[in-house]
Scaffold this active site. Structure first.
Site, PDB file in Angstrom:
ATOM      1  N   TRP A 156      69.712 -24.980 -27.615  1.00 45.18           N
ATOM      2  CA  TRP A 156      70.012 -26.199 -26.863  1.00 45.18           C
ATOM      3  C   TRP A 156      68.922 -26.444 -25.826  1.00 45.18           C
ATOM      4  O   TRP A 156      68.416 -27.559 -25.683  1.00 45.18           O
ATOM      5  CB  TRP A 156      71.377 -26.092 -26.179  1.00 45.18           C
ATOM      6  CG  TRP A 156      71.851 -27.397 -25.593  1.00 45.18           C
ATOM      7  CD1 TRP A 156      72.680 -28.309 -26.187  1.00 45.18           C
ATOM      8  CD2 TRP A 156      71.507 -27.952 -24.312  1.00 45.18           C
ATOM      9  NE1 TRP A 156      72.868 -29.396 -25.365  1.00 45.18           N
ATOM     10  CE2 TRP A 156      72.149 -29.203 -24.203  1.00 45.18           C
ATOM     11  CE3 TRP A 156      70.709 -27.523 -23.260  1.00 45.18           C
ATOM     12  CZ2 TRP A 156      72.032 -30.019 -23.088  1.00 45.18           C
ATOM     13  CZ3 TRP A 156      70.582 -28.336 -22.137  1.00 45.18           C
ATOM     14  CH2 TRP A 156      71.246 -29.574 -22.046  1.00 45.18           C
ATOM     15  N   ALA A 196      86.796 -32.687 -41.934  1.00 51.88           N
ATOM     16  CA  ALA A 196      87.157 -31.397 -42.521  1.00 51.88           C
ATOM     17  C   ALA A 196      88.605 -31.018 -42.277  1.00 51.88           C
ATOM     18  O   ALA A 196      89.134 -30.158 -42.975  1.00 51.88           O
ATOM     19  CB  ALA A 196      86.245 -30.300 -41.983  1.00 51.88           C
ATOM     20  N   PHE A 214      84.389 -28.467 -38.583  1.00 48.34           N
ATOM     21  CA  PHE A 214      85.404 -27.675 -37.886  1.00 48.34           C
ATOM     22  C   PHE A 214      85.233 -26.185 -38.178  1.00 48.34           C
ATOM     23  O   PHE A 214      84.142 -25.718 -38.483  1.00 48.34           O
ATOM     24  CB  PHE A 214      86.812 -28.181 -38.195  1.00 48.34           C
ATOM     25  CG  PHE A 214      87.113 -29.524 -37.574  1.00 48.34           C
ATOM     26  CD1 PHE A 214      86.867 -29.745 -36.231  1.00 48.34           C
ATOM     27  CD2 PHE A 214      87.622 -30.567 -38.320  1.00 48.34           C
ATOM     28  CE1 PHE A 214      87.131 -30.976 -35.648  1.00 48.34           C
ATOM     29  CE2 PHE A 214      87.886 -31.808 -37.741  1.00 48.34           C
ATOM     30  CZ  PHE A 214      87.636 -32.007 -36.401  1.00 48.34           C
ATOM     31  N   ARG A 270      76.265 -34.236 -42.212  1.00 53.24           N
ATOM     32  CA  ARG A 270      77.127 -35.396 -42.410  1.00 53.24           C
ATOM     33  C   ARG A 270      76.748 -36.507 -41.434  1.00 53.24           C
ATOM     34  O   ARG A 270      76.157 -36.263 -40.386  1.00 53.24           O
ATOM     35  CB  ARG A 270      78.588 -35.023 -42.189  1.00 53.24           C
ATOM     36  CG  ARG A 270      79.140 -34.036 -43.199  1.00 53.24           C
ATOM     37  CD  ARG A 270      80.536 -33.601 -42.838  1.00 53.24           C
ATOM     38  NE  ARG A 270      80.565 -32.929 -41.549  1.00 53.24           N
ATOM     39  CZ  ARG A 270      81.655 -32.760 -40.814  1.00 53.24           C
ATOM     40  NH1 ARG A 270      82.812 -33.242 -41.235  1.00 53.24           N
ATOM     41  NH2 ARG A 270      81.602 -32.122 -39.660  1.00 53.24           N
ATOM     42  N   PHE A 305      75.717 -19.979 -23.078  1.00 63.25           N
ATOM     43  CA  PHE A 305      75.871 -20.852 -21.921  1.00 63.25           C
ATOM     44  C   PHE A 305      75.407 -20.079 -20.680  1.00 63.25           C
ATOM     45  O   PHE A 305      75.436 -18.842 -20.650  1.00 63.25           O
ATOM     46  CB  PHE A 305      77.333 -21.279 -21.753  1.00 63.25           C
ATOM     47  CG  PHE A 305      77.764 -22.373 -22.698  1.00 63.25           C
ATOM     48  CD1 PHE A 305      78.029 -23.650 -22.224  1.00 63.25           C
ATOM     49  CD2 PHE A 305      77.904 -22.127 -24.052  1.00 63.25           C
ATOM     50  CE1 PHE A 305      78.430 -24.662 -23.088  1.00 63.25           C
ATOM     51  CE2 PHE A 305      78.307 -23.133 -24.923  1.00 63.25           C
ATOM     52  CZ  PHE A 305      78.567 -24.411 -24.436  1.00 63.25           C
ATOM     53  N   THR A 340      74.520 -28.424 -33.497  1.00 67.21           N
ATOM     54  CA  THR A 340      73.344 -28.046 -32.722  1.00 67.21           C
ATOM     55  C   THR A 340      72.702 -26.786 -33.297  1.00 67.21           C
ATOM     56  O   THR A 340      71.470 -26.690 -33.418  1.00 67.21           O
ATOM     57  CB  THR A 340      73.737 -27.812 -31.249  1.00 67.21           C
ATOM     58  OG1 THR A 340      74.396 -28.983 -30.765  1.00 67.21           O
ATOM     59  CG2 THR A 340      72.542 -27.528 -30.385  1.00 67.21           C
ATOM     60  N   LYS A 384      84.344 -37.399 -29.109  1.00 64.85           N
ATOM     61  CA  LYS A 384      83.090 -36.654 -29.149  1.00 64.85           C
ATOM     62  C   LYS A 384      81.925 -37.395 -28.487  1.00 64.85           C
ATOM     63  O   LYS A 384      81.036 -36.785 -27.910  1.00 64.85           O
ATOM     64  CB  LYS A 384      82.713 -36.323 -30.596  1.00 64.85           C
ATOM     65  CG  LYS A 384      83.672 -35.355 -31.258  1.00 64.85           C
ATOM     66  CD  LYS A 384      83.336 -35.117 -32.714  1.00 64.85           C
ATOM     67  CE  LYS A 384      82.107 -34.261 -32.881  1.00 64.85           C
ATOM     68  NZ  LYS A 384      81.885 -33.890 -34.285  1.00 64.85           N
ATOM     69  N   LYS A 400      78.192 -26.256 -33.370  1.00 65.08           N
ATOM     70  CA  LYS A 400      77.875 -25.966 -34.771  1.00 65.08           C
ATOM     71  C   LYS A 400      76.738 -26.835 -35.302  1.00 65.08           C
ATOM     72  O   LYS A 400      75.785 -26.336 -35.921  1.00 65.08           O
ATOM     73  CB  LYS A 400      79.143 -26.150 -35.614  1.00 65.08           C
ATOM     74  CG  LYS A 400      79.005 -25.673 -37.045  1.00 65.08           C
ATOM     75  CD  LYS A 400      80.336 -25.574 -37.744  1.00 65.08           C
ATOM     76  CE  LYS A 400      80.977 -26.903 -38.064  1.00 65.08           C
ATOM     77  NZ  LYS A 400      81.631 -27.605 -37.000  1.00 65.08           N
TER      78      LYS A 400
END
Length: 556
Positions: free
Chosen positions: A409, A273, A301, A94, A381, A73, A105, A71
């Site tokens: 990405w 969140a 989230f 954030r 992906f 990214t 993470k 998200k």
């Protein structure tokens, strides 16, 4: 392929004054923190008040899985792509919490070619904002116990102190604690506990405050507990609000950084969140809207948590009206929602994708309930097959929206160009008719029930009599018009993290309700979610360290 850290270190960053100039911020308005990050002075913020505002685009996602969705990214990639297409865009994010950085993470600055930088500094102490928030929170705690020690003139009931300490670290041993042990010199013994800083009311206040005056007023309204006669006692009565605001004064200035492609990014504030309201600061968002044609922001989230709170709490309080919404999904995550184990995600399974689409479909439909036009970003992906991608595209077409394949990405802005064009189209159409899910004057219990039914698909809310009585007392005290902030697991629409997909007919169990009078909302804690997370069996901290040259190595 190169890691995120390797890609970030290979990038050539521009001096922060150059990035500021792109955003229309003069060099004299900057308070630099090194070469590549800066705070923006309050005089410049005041000078922007009253300027027309650009369009606000919300990026949210499906219910998160261990497969990853991307998200942040996507938020960064979309912002870069809009800038590349000539739309003056600022990204609003954030700040990462040290808890998940060292927990699960390993960082929260995007990934691949879609990152904000300097990523190592942002992921760690950054400009010290979270330290200031932690200090302000714990100053209030210290003043409460000091007040009791020196005679308790406010007649606080030590059994009913509601204020908790905070630390920006996952530490389950601090969830409940005993204080004041060791005799007369150490105060009066009482029970207390710690929340993680990003779930604290001070963090929420920091992110919802319009300016320094509003910040101090909100801090003063914090209810620290009850007196022995039952009345609420506030931080203002304790005379703590001024010192707390002083600790937060410098932190309240928003932080400016850049993406790897040179887009301006405002990274400021960072409530969780799942247990808080999940949005960056109102100050940073407003500044971005006054400087750019488009602001791309994210909510934490899945859309059931971050987006709902962004819309029902932040937008309601700040008077914001989003122009469009992007829901991020991946084929891999949809297969997990369809019942596929993580180890088997590399194998084509169109049937599992179709089963997992129920999760994405509900999130998309939910955003429509707020009057927002939606587009789906399908973050690709290498293991995704054409048949799996086609299944997602067909399902979204049936819903009246589009699933757009994204490769930001690996390809940066070019990989999100189609998504950016779709967002430009939604903004140009002007079809957004934003409305909160419930009105201000709805009773608090009904607000919880409305979210449970309309967003989570629940059949009912389990509201014990004592909690229902507590909600009525909040209303009698004048807080009935407050929005509600539901704390629950992020992994499911239900309060059971094992129920993936789009469960319906379940019961939402409300375990506790808290009044955050300074933030201006009521928190409903549901299920087993904790306001102080614990570390996993193998935390990311095990892989983070320094190399021989003193550079940070690990998951960053």
């Amino acid at each position: 392929m190169n890691t995120d850290l390797e890609i970030a270190r290979a990038a050539t960053l521009r001096p922060i004054a150059e990035i500021a100039a792109r955003a229309g911020i003069p060099a004299e308005a900057l308070e630099p923190y090194g070469r590549y990050k800066a705070k923006i002075g309050t005089d410049f913020l005041r000078a922007q008040e009253g300027r027309p505002e650009g369009a606000l685009v919300l990026v949210t996602g499906i219910s998160p899985t261990a497969a990853g969705e991307g998200k942040t990214t996507t938020t960064i990639g979309l912002g870069d792509a809009l800038n590349a297409l000539g739309t003056r865009t600022i990204i609003a994010l954030r700040e990462p919490s040290l808890g998940p950085c060292f927990g699960v993470k390993g960082g929260a600055t995007g990934g691949g070619r879609a990152q904000v930088a300097p990523m190592e500094e942002i992921n760690l102490h950054f400009t010290g904002d979270f330290h200031a928030i932690t200090s302000a929170n714990n100053l209030l705690s210290a003043m409460i116990d000091n007040h009791i020690h020196w005679g308790n003139a406010l007649d606080l009931d030590v059994r009913r102190i509601a204020w908790r300490r905070a630390i920006d670290m996952n530490d389950r041993a601090l969830r409940l604690a005993a204080l004041g042990l060791g005799g007369v010199a150490n105060g009066f013994p009482r029970e207390d506990g710690f929340d993680i800083t990003v779930a604290s009311e001070v963090m929420a206040i920091f992110c919802l405050a319009k300016n320094l005056d509003d910040l101090r007023a909100r801090l003063g309204r914090i209810i620290i507990g009850q007196a022995r006669d039952g009345r609420a006692v506030t931080a203002h009565e304790l005379k703590a609000d001024g010192a707390m605001a002083a600790l937060l004064r410098d932190a309240l200035a928003p932080n400016l950084v850049q993406t790897l492609e040179g887009s301006p990014a405002l990274v400021h504030g960072g409530p969780f969140a799942n247990i808080a309201h999940g949005c960056n600061s109102v100050i940073a968002t407003r500044l971005g809207l006054r400087l750019a044609d488009v602001v791309v922001t994210e909510a934490g989230f899945g859309a059931d948590l971050g987006a709902e709170k962004f819309l029902d709490i932040k937008c309601r309080m700040a008077g914001l009206s989003p122009a469009a919404c992007v829901v991020v999904a991946t084929v891999r995550a949809l297969k997990m929602h369809g019942g596929v184990a993580k180890a088997a995600l590399g194998t084509e399974d169109v049937a599992a994708v179709r089963r997992g689409l129920s999760n994405l479909e509900r999130h998309v439909a939910n955003m429509g309930k707020f009057g927002l036009p939606v587009v789906v970003a399908l973050n690709r992906f290498t293991s995704d097959t054409d048949a799996e991608i086609a299944a997602v595209e067909e399902a979204m077409t049936a819903l009246g929206t589009r699933a757009i394949l994204c490769t930001h990405w690996s390809d940066g802005a070019a990989g999100a160009a189609d998504l950016a064009r779709a967002v430009q189209g939604l903004i140009a159409e002007g079809s957004a008719r934003f409305r909160p899910l419930y009105p201000d004057d709805m009773p608090l219990a009904e607000k919880i029930g409305t979210i449970a039914r309309e967003v989570y698909g629940a059949a009912e809310v389990a509201l014990p009599p004592a909690i229902a009585t507590r909600l009525r007392r909040f209303e009698e005290a004048g807080f009935g018009r407050a929005p509600v902030c539901i704390a629950k697991t992020q992994y499911s629409f239900s309060a059971n993290p094992a129920l993936l997909g789009a469960p319906s007919g379940h019961v939402l169990p409300v375990r506790e309700v808290r009044l955050s009078a300074g933030a201006g909302f009521v928190v409903a804690v549901c299920g087993d979610v904790m306001t102080m997370p614990g570390l996993p069996r193998h935390p990311a901290a095990e892989m983070i360290g320094l190399d021989a040259e003193g550079r940070i190595e690990g998951l960053f």
